[in-house]
Design a protein around this motif. Sequence first.
Motif, PDB file in Angstrom:
ATOM      1  N   ILE A   1      37.355 -19.316  55.136  1.00  0.00           N
ATOM      2  CA  ILE A   1      38.061 -18.131  54.645  1.00  0.00           C
ATOM      3  C   ILE A   1      39.129 -18.553  53.652  1.00  0.00           C
ATOM      4  CG2 ILE A   1      39.542 -16.171  55.236  1.00  0.00           C
ATOM      5  CD1 ILE A   1      38.184 -16.071  57.959  1.00  0.00           C
ATOM      6  N   GLY A   2      39.013 -18.046  52.424  1.00  0.00           N
ATOM      7  CA  GLY A   2      40.053 -18.207  51.426  1.00  0.00           C
ATOM      8  C   GLY A   2      40.938 -16.979  51.482  1.00  0.00           C
ATOM      9  N   ARG A   3      42.230 -17.175  51.266  1.00  0.00           N
ATOM     10  CA  ARG A   3      43.178 -16.064  51.294  1.00  0.00           C
ATOM     11  C   ARG A   3      43.990 -16.095  50.012  1.00  0.00           C
ATOM     12  NH1 ARG A   3      44.055 -14.385  56.884  1.00  0.00           N
ATOM     13  NH2 ARG A   3      42.750 -15.680  58.204  1.00  0.00           N
TER      14      ARG A   3
ATOM     15  N   SER B   1      31.806 -13.514  49.510  1.00  0.00           N
ATOM     16  CA  SER B   1      31.900 -12.167  50.090  1.00  0.00           C
ATOM     17  C   SER B   1      33.351 -11.769  50.319  1.00  0.00           C
ATOM     18  CB  SER B   1      31.187 -12.109  51.446  1.00  0.00           C
ATOM     19  OG  SER B   1      29.805 -12.254  51.315  1.00  0.00           O
ATOM     20  N   ASN B   2      33.702 -10.544  49.938  1.00  0.00           N
ATOM     21  CA  ASN B   2      35.015  -9.995  50.275  1.00  0.00           C
ATOM     22  C   ASN B   2      35.012  -9.712  51.764  1.00  0.00           C
ATOM     23  OD1 ASN B   2      35.772 -10.040  47.598  1.00  0.00           O
ATOM     24  ND2 ASN B   2      35.135  -7.943  47.236  1.00  0.00           N
TER      25      ASN B   2
ATOM     26  N   GLY C   1      41.107 -11.567  51.925  1.00  0.00           N
ATOM     27  CA  GLY C   1      40.322 -12.703  52.389  1.00  0.00           C
ATOM     28  C   GLY C   1      38.907 -12.647  51.836  1.00  0.00           C
ATOM     29  N   PHE C   2      38.356 -13.829  51.596  1.00  0.00           N
ATOM     30  CA  PHE C   2      36.995 -13.935  51.071  1.00  0.00           C
ATOM     31  C   PHE C   2      36.355 -15.204  51.616  1.00  0.00           C
ATOM     32  CE2 PHE C   2      39.942 -16.007  48.283  1.00  0.00           C
ATOM     33  CZ  PHE C   2      39.330 -17.201  47.942  1.00  0.00           C
TER      34      PHE C   2
ATOM     35  N   GLU D   1      33.612  -1.791  69.360  1.00  0.00           N
ATOM     36  CA  GLU D   1      33.598  -3.179  68.923  1.00  0.00           C
ATOM     37  C   GLU D   1      32.546  -3.317  67.824  1.00  0.00           C
ATOM     38  OE1 GLU D   1      34.097  -6.895  71.439  1.00  0.00           O
ATOM     39  OE2 GLU D   1      31.948  -6.943  71.009  1.00  0.00           O
ATOM     40  N   LEU D   2      32.930  -4.024  66.769  1.00  0.00           N
ATOM     41  CA  LEU D   2      32.039  -4.247  65.637  1.00  0.00           C
ATOM     42  C   LEU D   2      31.856  -5.747  65.440  1.00  0.00           C
ATOM     43  CD1 LEU D   2      33.701  -1.672  63.220  1.00  0.00           C
ATOM     44  CD2 LEU D   2      31.475  -1.428  64.314  1.00  0.00           C
ATOM     45  N   THR D   3      30.667  -6.140  65.091  1.00  0.00           N
ATOM     46  CA  THR D   3      30.387  -7.538  64.758  1.00  0.00           C
ATOM     47  C   THR D   3      29.792  -7.581  63.364  1.00  0.00           C
ATOM     48  OG1 THR D   3      28.156  -7.444  65.715  1.00  0.00           O
ATOM     49  CG2 THR D   3      29.950  -8.191  67.162  1.00  0.00           C
ATOM     50  N   GLY D   4      30.020  -8.677  62.676  1.00  0.00           N
ATOM     51  CA  GLY D   4      29.469  -8.806  61.335  1.00  0.00           C
ATOM     52  C   GLY D   4      29.611 -10.210  60.807  1.00  0.00           C
ATOM     53  N   ARG D   5      29.216 -10.362  59.566  1.00  0.00           N
ATOM     54  CA  ARG D   5      29.243 -11.683  58.932  1.00  0.00           C
ATOM     55  C   ARG D   5      29.232 -11.530  57.428  1.00  0.00           C
ATOM     56  NH1 ARG D   5      25.592 -10.751  61.917  1.00  0.00           N
ATOM     57  NH2 ARG D   5      25.764 -12.418  63.364  1.00  0.00           N
ATOM     58  N   CYS D   6      29.669 -12.606  56.777  1.00  0.00           N
ATOM     59  CA  CYS D   6      29.599 -12.628  55.314  1.00  0.00           C
ATOM     60  C   CYS D   6      28.133 -12.810  54.902  1.00  0.00           C
ATOM     61  CB  CYS D   6      30.475 -13.754  54.764  1.00  0.00           C
ATOM     62  SG  CYS D   6      29.896 -15.404  55.207  1.00  0.00           S
ATOM     63  N   MET D   7      27.871 -12.805  53.625  1.00  0.00           N
ATOM     64  CA  MET D   7      26.506 -12.891  53.105  1.00  0.00           C
ATOM     65  C   MET D   7      25.791 -14.172  53.538  1.00  0.00           C
ATOM     66  SD  MET D   7      25.287 -12.153  49.186  1.00  0.00           S
ATOM     67  CE  MET D   7      26.292 -13.434  48.478  1.00  0.00           C
ATOM     68  N   CYS D   8      26.500 -15.306  53.563  1.00  0.00           N
ATOM     69  CA  CYS D   8      25.855 -16.581  53.914  1.00  0.00           C
ATOM     70  C   CYS D   8      25.957 -16.910  55.396  1.00  0.00           C
ATOM     71  CB  CYS D   8      26.429 -17.725  53.078  1.00  0.00           C
ATOM     72  SG  CYS D   8      28.110 -18.231  53.526  1.00  0.00           S
TER      73      CYS D   8
END
Length: 141
Positions: free
Chosen positions: A59-61, A78-79, A71-72, A6-13
């Motif tokens: 999320i923009g697609r 952030s991509n 998605g960004f 399992e991985l967790t993460g986030r965009c830059m902001c």
Amino acid sequence: MANEMELTGRCMCGAVKIVATARKPTVAACHCNMCRQWSSGPFMGVNCQNAAFEGEESIGRTRSSDWAERGFCTKCGSNLFYHIIDSKDYQIAAGLFDDQSKLRMSLQVFTDSKPKFYEFSNETKMMTGAEVAASFGPSPK
């Protein structure tokens, strides 16, 4: 599966948070023209299943082809991912994950599109655009 993680993460902001399962902790680098235009270099993604996004409203697609979308984050740019529309799998940008220590690059695709100004020293499987299309493209009707 033994390598599943399992991985967790986030965009830059931090507006978009991700929890996803990777069958293997491997990174694929795509050198195709679209990925390089999108990320100013190869797109490095981890193939993930069961991806859950918090902050979906940020999320923009954009449809980058008849079969895929990218998605960004609409707040920081952030991509986030490359996604085949009819698939549950997402290629999530490797740089978003909190713990990248177990990730290893294992594959490079569209190697025949890669510009000559960069080279990875990692030993990986290498596939040209034609090889990618033959392996993963739609079946002929």
